[in-house]
Write an enzyme that holds these catalytic residues in place. Structure first.
Site, PDB file in Angstrom:
ATOM      1  N   ARG A  28      54.907  -5.879 -42.832  1.00  0.00           N
ATOM      2  CA  ARG A  28      56.348  -5.688 -42.688  1.00  0.00           C
ATOM      3  C   ARG A  28      57.127  -6.874 -43.262  1.00  0.00           C
ATOM      4  O   ARG A  28      58.228  -6.711 -43.771  1.00  0.00           O
ATOM      5  CB  ARG A  28      56.728  -5.513 -41.214  1.00  0.00           C
ATOM      6  CG  ARG A  28      56.213  -4.243 -40.568  1.00  0.00           C
ATOM      7  CD  ARG A  28      56.729  -4.092 -39.148  1.00  0.00           C
ATOM      8  NE  ARG A  28      55.957  -3.095 -38.417  1.00  0.00           N
ATOM      9  CZ  ARG A  28      55.019  -3.360 -37.539  1.00  0.00           C
ATOM     10  NH1 ARG A  28      54.741  -4.627 -37.228  1.00  0.00           N
ATOM     11  NH2 ARG A  28      54.356  -2.390 -36.940  1.00  0.00           N
ATOM     12  N   CYS A  51      40.920   1.352 -23.653  1.00  0.00           N
ATOM     13  CA  CYS A  51      41.278   1.518 -22.242  1.00  0.00           C
ATOM     14  C   CYS A  51      41.337   2.989 -21.837  1.00  0.00           C
ATOM     15  O   CYS A  51      41.213   3.317 -20.658  1.00  0.00           O
ATOM     16  CB  CYS A  51      42.622   0.865 -21.959  1.00  0.00           C
ATOM     17  SG  CYS A  51      42.693  -0.900 -22.319  1.00  0.00           S
ATOM     18  N   ARG A 452      58.265 -12.932   2.560  1.00  0.00           N
ATOM     19  CA  ARG A 452      58.907 -13.460   3.768  1.00  0.00           C
ATOM     20  C   ARG A 452      57.863 -14.015   4.737  1.00  0.00           C
ATOM     21  O   ARG A 452      58.036 -15.102   5.303  1.00  0.00           O
ATOM     22  CB  ARG A 452      59.734 -12.361   4.433  1.00  0.00           C
ATOM     23  CG  ARG A 452      60.566 -12.834   5.619  1.00  0.00           C
ATOM     24  CD  ARG A 452      61.501 -11.735   6.098  1.00  0.00           C
ATOM     25  NE  ARG A 452      60.761 -10.541   6.504  1.00  0.00           N
ATOM     26  CZ  ARG A 452      61.338  -9.409   6.902  1.00  0.00           C
ATOM     27  NH1 ARG A 452      62.667  -9.321   6.914  1.00  0.00           N
ATOM     28  NH2 ARG A 452      60.619  -8.379   7.258  1.00  0.00           N
TER      29      ARG A 452
END
Length: 461
Positions: A28, A51, A452
């Site tokens: 490109r 995969c 938390r």
């Protein structure tokens, strides 16, 4: 008048994700008059999704062609000279050339280069066990491997499959065999499936697999593949037992394929992968780049090099290499170790450090484990999930997250991946402005509930 600039040649070794991404990006940025690109691929396919092989084998994906992103003909039409079934057998770094062997004709050729990209990928771990090469024993690294396995499945009359290994590949192949109607046994050398998780989280995976009807044998080393009178695999043996098998699938993992690089004296890391700088240039060599499963990358959390074989990294490496070869500048800063997988309806995710990683790096840490749901508890199909979080004891910096659950669980790890990459503390994570509506999350997202709890553990000292 100055002489016209001589055309350069880029040689790419490897025709899958990293190699062809590099070639395509370089094309490109530079025209064929400026840069000739020659790519060697020893297999029969380019730009394919390894995969996706378990999902093709299992029947979720219809055909081989669905896993090919761009064929050799498409690359050639874009000005890339792709030479299929041609294996590079030697690197001559002094002479700036590579030796290749045409696997069909037997022809041996030397090809010169100005710039070289090594994208040789990884090779499956195939231990030298008796019977490992017997008919009926299959690895699943390439599309050719997947086709060979499917051909065997069509000819096999028995319905017992043994999968050796319980990592990502092993679990995905266990699912594929289940979908094919096989009775599945997974033989695993670790104390629990998914050694990329902490053992307590791995045990949740074990329990879920057992509930699916999969026999999971942990802490068991395979010693041999037993064969019948016909020479075909008939069982997998450990020190303690034999597990009958009409087909054996190897899912033990992979190692960087760096045979060529080692022979040429290129720098190799502790995990067997090529070492590169941030631009993916091989360290110490101005005209050689490497990317994909054959390299080691910087773990941004642990601060050390690791080998992580993932298509996401390989494609990024290729883009970066192509940009640099094409005259631009791009870098790959590193990873935090994010990965997701599934077996049937169980989703598995992890990022950052496990407890043993934190200990190995000398960090003092706290952990927090919570159970929650993927949606508001009153909303239909609110699946259960478990989130485990590690944080540095003194600073509260997030160190790692592991998630096990049903639909909607795994991709929550992306929040943690961003937090790791940006160095957030668990206290800062608690205040993240995440999306909420009952169909998508409880009021407190499970990741924030874990943060938390971890923040309280940090504050408690």
């Amino acid at each position: 008048m100055s002489a016209p600039k001589q055309r350069e040649r880029l040689v790419v070794i490897g025709g899958d994700a990293a190699g062809m991404s590099a070639a395509s990006q370089a094309r490109r940025m530079r025209t064929p008059d400026e840069l000739e690109i020659v790519a060697f691929e020893r297999g029969g396919f380019t730009s394919f999704s390894a995969c996706g092989i378990p999902y093709w084998v299992g029947g979720t994906v219809d055909g081989l062609e669905d896993l090919v992103a761009r064929s050799p003909e498409e690359h050639r039409a874009r000005g890339i000279d792709v030479r299929m079934r041609t294996e590079v057998t030697a690197l001559d770094l002094t002479g700036h050339r590579v030796r290749s062997h045409d696997l069909d004709s037997g022809t041996v050729t030397w090809t010169g280069y100005d710039r070289l990209v090594i994208a040789t990928g990884a090779r499956p771990i195939r231990p030298p066990l008796p019977g490992i090469d017997a008919p009926g024993v299959h690895g699943v690294q390439t599309l050719d491997d997947g086709q060979a396995l499917l051909d065997t499945l069509r000819k096999t009359t028995g319905r017992r499959a043994v999968v050796v290994g319980a990592g990502y590949i092993g679990l995905e192949m266990a699912e594929a065999m289940l979908h094919r109607g096989y009775e599945v046994t997974v033989v695993n050398s670790a104390v629990a499936p998914m050694s990329t998780l902490d053992p307590d989280m791995g045990r949740l995976v074990h329990d879920a697999m057992t509930a699916m009807g999969i026999r999971v044998v942990n802490d068991a080393e395979v010693t041999k593949i037993l064969t019948g009178e016909d020479g075909r695999a008939r069982a997998v043996a450990t020190d303690d037992a034999e597990y009958p098998a009409d087909i054996v699938v190897l899912g033990i993992g992979v190692r960087p394929e760096t045979t060529l690089a080692r022979a040429a004296g290129l720098p190799i890391g502790d995990h067997g992968g090529l070492l590169t700088d941030l631009s993916m240039r091989v360290r110490g060599y101005e005209d050689i780049w490497a990317g994909g499963d054959c390299v080691e990358v910087l773990d941004l959390v642990a601060g050390r090099e690791r080998h992580i074989a993932l298509g996401t990294h390989a494609n990024k490496h290729g883009q970066i290499i192509g940009a640099n070869v094409g005259g631009g500048y791009a870098t790959f800063p590193g990873v935090v170790g994010t990965a997701v997988s599934k077996i049937c309806d169980l989703e598995i995710a992890r990022t950052g450090l496990r407890e043993k990683d934190a200990r190995a790096s000398g960090r003092q840490y706290v952990t927090a484990t919570v159970e929650s749901t993927s949606r508001a508890g009153y909303y239909p199909d609110a699946g259960r999930m478990t989130v485990k979080m590690l944080a540095e004891r003194r600073t509260g910096r997030l160190l790692g997250v592991q998630i096990i659950g049903r639909e909607g669980a795994a991709k929550r790890v992306d929040v943690a991946a961003v937090a790791l990459a940006t160095g957030l503390s668990v206290e800062q994570m608690v205040n993240l402005d995440l999306g909420y509506a009952p169909p998508f999350s409880p009021v407190w997202d499970p990741v924030l509930v874990a943060a938390r709890k971890a923040a309280r553990a940090v504050q408690a000292g």
